[in-house]
Design a protein around this motif. Structure first.
Motif, PDB file in Angstrom:
ATOM      1  N   ILE A 249     -72.360 -22.094 -10.201  1.00  0.00           N
ATOM      2  CA  ILE A 249     -73.802 -22.373 -10.141  1.00  0.00           C
ATOM      3  C   ILE A 249     -74.440 -21.750  -8.901  1.00  0.00           C
ATOM      4  O   ILE A 249     -75.405 -20.973  -9.023  1.00  0.00           O
ATOM      5  CB  ILE A 249     -74.058 -23.890 -10.216  1.00  0.00           C
ATOM      6  CG1 ILE A 249     -73.543 -24.423 -11.553  1.00  0.00           C
ATOM      7  CG2 ILE A 249     -75.545 -24.198 -10.033  1.00  0.00           C
ATOM      8  CD1 ILE A 249     -73.619 -25.933 -11.694  1.00  0.00           C
ATOM      9  N   PRO A 250     -73.944 -22.029  -7.668  1.00  0.00           N
ATOM     10  CA  PRO A 250     -74.510 -21.303  -6.521  1.00  0.00           C
ATOM     11  C   PRO A 250     -74.264 -19.806  -6.598  1.00  0.00           C
ATOM     12  O   PRO A 250     -75.041 -19.013  -6.052  1.00  0.00           O
ATOM     13  CB  PRO A 250     -73.798 -21.925  -5.313  1.00  0.00           C
ATOM     14  CG  PRO A 250     -72.581 -22.580  -5.852  1.00  0.00           C
ATOM     15  CD  PRO A 250     -72.939 -23.032  -7.238  1.00  0.00           C
ATOM     16  N   GLY A 251     -73.183 -19.405  -7.298  1.00  0.00           N
ATOM     17  CA  GLY A 251     -72.960 -17.976  -7.488  1.00  0.00           C
ATOM     18  C   GLY A 251     -74.116 -17.333  -8.242  1.00  0.00           C
ATOM     19  O   GLY A 251     -74.587 -16.244  -7.881  1.00  0.00           O
ATOM     20  N   GLY A 252     -74.600 -17.991  -9.302  1.00  0.00           N
ATOM     21  CA  GLY A 252     -75.756 -17.481 -10.032  1.00  0.00           C
ATOM     22  C   GLY A 252     -77.013 -17.478  -9.203  1.00  0.00           C
ATOM     23  O   GLY A 252     -77.831 -16.547  -9.283  1.00  0.00           O
ATOM     24  N   VAL A 253     -77.189 -18.523  -8.378  1.00  0.00           N
ATOM     25  CA  VAL A 253     -78.381 -18.599  -7.518  1.00  0.00           C
ATOM     26  C   VAL A 253     -78.388 -17.469  -6.495  1.00  0.00           C
ATOM     27  O   VAL A 253     -79.400 -16.786  -6.297  1.00  0.00           O
ATOM     28  CB  VAL A 253     -78.444 -19.974  -6.820  1.00  0.00           C
ATOM     29  CG1 VAL A 253     -79.604 -20.008  -5.816  1.00  0.00           C
ATOM     30  CG2 VAL A 253     -78.601 -21.094  -7.849  1.00  0.00           C
ATOM     31  N   GLY A 385     -73.353 -12.987 -12.127  1.00  0.00           N
ATOM     32  CA  GLY A 385     -74.758 -13.328 -11.939  1.00  0.00           C
ATOM     33  C   GLY A 385     -75.674 -12.124 -11.902  1.00  0.00           C
ATOM     34  O   GLY A 385     -76.775 -12.151 -12.462  1.00  0.00           O
ATOM     35  N   VAL A 386     -75.245 -11.060 -11.261  1.00  0.00           N
ATOM     36  CA  VAL A 386     -76.127  -9.886 -11.158  1.00  0.00           C
ATOM     37  C   VAL A 386     -76.104  -9.035 -12.420  1.00  0.00           C
ATOM     38  O   VAL A 386     -77.052  -8.306 -12.700  1.00  0.00           O
ATOM     39  CB  VAL A 386     -75.774  -9.013  -9.934  1.00  0.00           C
ATOM     40  CG1 VAL A 386     -75.967  -9.778  -8.644  1.00  0.00           C
ATOM     41  CG2 VAL A 386     -74.364  -8.458 -10.036  1.00  0.00           C
ATOM     42  N   THR A 387     -75.015  -9.115 -13.211  1.00  0.00           N
ATOM     43  CA  THR A 387     -74.916  -8.295 -14.420  1.00  0.00           C
ATOM     44  C   THR A 387     -75.173  -9.075 -15.699  1.00  0.00           C
ATOM     45  O   THR A 387     -75.398  -8.465 -16.751  1.00  0.00           O
ATOM     46  CB  THR A 387     -73.519  -7.670 -14.534  1.00  0.00           C
ATOM     47  OG1 THR A 387     -72.538  -8.705 -14.658  1.00  0.00           O
ATOM     48  CG2 THR A 387     -73.205  -6.807 -13.318  1.00  0.00           C
TER      49      THR A 387
END
Length: 687
Positions: A249-253, A385-387
């Motif tokens: 979750i924080p990885g996506g943020v 998250g970035v891709t």
């Protein structure tokens, strides 16, 4: 003449052969690029800078820690200036291409990728990467692979669909060679570039990726993990799995924050009106200023990530890198430095994972877990998250670390990160700019095909239409004459009023007393209508009604809705058969000179339709003057003009038509004659 099944087998075989060739050549190109980077690094940093290093970024951090403050400033600034001069001298009008450019080429089926700007920017990236610029090398390698694949596809004269697939093979080869990750390279293309997991797509991609990795390993030697893992790393137990899911979750943020920072900085720096040389030099100077205090921001981040995995970097430096590495990468990319963002994103994820592990250890000391495991999970979460590509991210980290024991936590973390990122931002780091330009990006390769085909490409003319006040007996007589099931009705000024279905009036055929009393307006109905600009994907739902065999095509002209033709179920099926299933039929749509509307006809046996590019030097006169219409055995059917957004407009093949805006010809002929003409007309590209 070969049967369809034989042609399909030959086409599939050719695709596999060229996929393997692209992969092998991509591995050679990647090796050459990395060797050039290492040579430049030795020139800039000293003769022993790259000794014993398997990764060009590994020695930059070691050297940066020994540099004086003014050298930290000067080195990346000089690299940026040199990169700008290379671009200015060799490709002054080129624009950044990158993975978004490859995705656009696939989306709009653009069959030509200019290789010269890509090669020039790859050379410029050597200067940036070897002097500590905060960019990765995977970007130039992937672009070089795509440019090579485009040349192979044009040489093989692939149709647009197979051309796009071979472009994907070039990208997969580049990713596989850059990270020694053949499966991740294939999954990257399927999730990000082509958005399809069909077996006919997956197989050539894997062939290309594997050949690329094999060649790269043969040239560089060995098959060691890119990131060495400490011994005894495990992530088992329910608590650890739940924590991995939470870390996603924080990885996506953080991934969305990284993306937003990159977007805002790029747009703002683009508005600064200074020469490219000054912009790139100042960008390098800013990265050097950060590196004076935190040298870990230098380079693509490989060395700093390795130190975090080994637990050799202080937690304060790790916390600083979580913010400073994205900032340094944003400055480098935003100022115009060519390069990738994958490896810098991996470092950002490693920093997040290490901080998460430290927090878990402080809050839950009873949970015994190796911090390196969370570091790897954080890396995968950032990439996902970035891709917005969780499968590729999980596979990539498994191949980078050679640690299969982390598959389960990696899977959960990447899915959580991708979902979080999608919730916060609709687009990935690659698709954001494409959506802003109106490029279709939310669909797979099959759906793209359906959305490329417009109703105007399938509409039939020659309608049986009547006025709204036509007596019923005249309506019935028209049915007898035409043997049609539907007749369309218009009013006095040509506006569409509705249609009359034979099944609705067949009970009135023997009731002659109604013929003079009832008119067309009394028996018509308003069916669903389509416009010429609607895509095939939009009209498929209308034909979901099994009773509906055709629909009227209506064009809005001012306040009127004018009937321009009809679209039949048979035409839709034929288009799907050809464009999606790739079964060639003999039915085709011809534009006849002197007529406004086209018609469908049957092709002669052994003939086919093809689209040929018009060379630039022939676009200065008329079709007749070009001589293209006088080729033996060739009939020019229509002229193609490319429109913004990937659409095209076809006009009649009038001999006096000017070719100034024409990019291609649609021709009919025997395969041998078409191939001979294509050989003479395809533009020759200088690299």
């Amino acid at each position: 003449m070969k049967r369809p099944a034989q042609r399909d087998v030959l086409a599939a075989t050719a695709t596999f052969l060229f996929a393997g060739a692209v992969g092998a050549a991509g591995g050679v190109i990647a090796f050459g690029f990395q060797s050039l980077v290492e040579f430049a690094q030795r020139v800039f940093l000293g003769s022993g800078a790259s000794a014993g290093s398997s990764e060009s970024g590994a020695s930059i951090l070691q050297v940066a820690r020994t540099l004086a403050w003014w050298q930290c400033l000067a080195l990346p600034a000089a690299g940026g200036l040199l990169a700008a001069l290379v671009i200015r001298w060799l490709a002054p009008k080129s624009e950044p291409f990158g993975i978004p450019g490859i995705m656009e080429a696939v989306s709009v089926r653009r069959r030509r990728i200019k290789s010269r700007p890509i090669v020039v920017r790859a050379l410029a990236s050597v200067a940036v990467i070897s002097t500590g610029g905060s960019v990765g090398r995977e970007g130039p390698i992937v672009q070089l692979g795509a440019a090579l694949a485009s040349k192979f596809a044009r040489f093989a004269r692939f149709d647009p669909r197979r051309h796009s697939l071979l472009l994907g093979c070039g990208v997969a080869a580049g990713m596989a060679a850059a990270y020694n990750a053949p499966l991740a390279g294939a999954f990257f293309v399927m999730e990000v570039i082509l958005a399809s997991f069909a077996i006919e797509i997956f197989a050539p991609l894997v062939v290309s990726s594997v050949f690329s990795a094999i060649v790269m390993r043969a040239l560089r030697g060995g098959d060691a993990a890119v990131y060495a893992m400490p011994e005894g790393i495990e992530m088992t137990g329910l608590a650890s799995i739940v924590l991995a899911l939470v870390l996603g979750i924080p990885g996506g943020v953080v991934a969305v924050g990284f993306q937003r920072l990159l977007q805002v900085a790029t747009h703002r720096l683009a508005r600064i009106r200074v020469p490219l040389e000054a912009k790139l030099a100042l960008g390098g100077l800013a990265v050097g200023a950060i590196g004076m205090r935190w040298p870990e921001v230098f380079g693509n981040g490989y060395s700093a990530t390795s130190e975090i995995l080994a637990g050799r970097l202080a937690i304060t430096s790790v916390a600083a890198l979580l913010f400073l590495k994205p900032l340094a990468t944003t400055i480098s990319v935003g100022s115009g430095a060519p390069g990738g963002v994958f490896t810098p994103a991996l470092l950002t994820g490693a920093a997040l994972g290490a901080l998460f592990a430290s927090s878990v250890g402080a809050l839950f000391p009873s949970i015994q877990q190796a911090p390196a495991a969370f570091v790897v999970v954080g890396m995968a979460a950032l990439i996902a998250g970035v891709t917005h590509a969780p499968i590729m991210s999980m596979v990539l980290l498994v191949e980078l670390t050679h640690d299969l024991g982390l598959v389960l936590p990696l899977t959960l973390a990447t899915v959580a990160s991708a979902l979080t990122a999608r919730f916060l931002a609709r687009d990935s780091i690659f698709t954001e700019s494409l959506r802003a330009r109106g490029v279709p990006i939310d669909m797979g390769i099959e759906e793209l095909t359906l959305r490329r085909i417009r109703v105007r490409d399938l509409v039939r003319s020659g309608l049986a239409s009547l006025r709204v006040n036509t007596p019923l007996d005249a309506v019935l007589e028209r049915f007898r004459e035409t043997r049609l099931d539907v007749i369309y009705v218009t009013d006095g000024d040509g506006s569409f009023c509705g249609s009359i279905d034979l099944h609705d009036v067949k009970d009135l055929l023997n009731r002659e007393q109604l013929g003079a009393v009832v008119i067309a307006a009394d028996v018509l109905e308003m069916p669903p209508v389509v416009s010429p600009e609607m895509s095939l994907a939009e009209v498929l739902e209308i034909f979901g009604d099994p009773e509906r065999e055709e629909v009227p095509v209506v064009e809005k002209r001012g306040d009127k809705r004018v009937l321009v033709g009809r679209l039949t179920r048979r035409d839709v099926i034929a288009a799907l058969n050809l464009e999606v299933l790739k079964h060639q039929t003999r039915r085709t749509r011809l534009f006849v000179s002197g007529t406004r509307e086209p018609n469908w006809v049957e092709l002669p046996n052994s003939y086919q339709i093809a689209e040929l590019e018009v060379p630039q030097h022939l676009r200065r006169g008329t079709l007749k003057a070009s001589g293209l219409a006088d080729e033996k055995g060739i009939t020019v059917l229509s002229l193609v003009e490319r429109l913004p957004g990937g659409d095209s407009r076809k006009t009649a093949a009038d001999p006096e038509a000017e070719l100034g805006r024409v990019s291609a010809l649609v021709v009919m002929g025997r395969p041998a004659d078409i191939d001979a003409l294509r050989t003479r007309t395809e533009p020759k590209e200088k690299v």
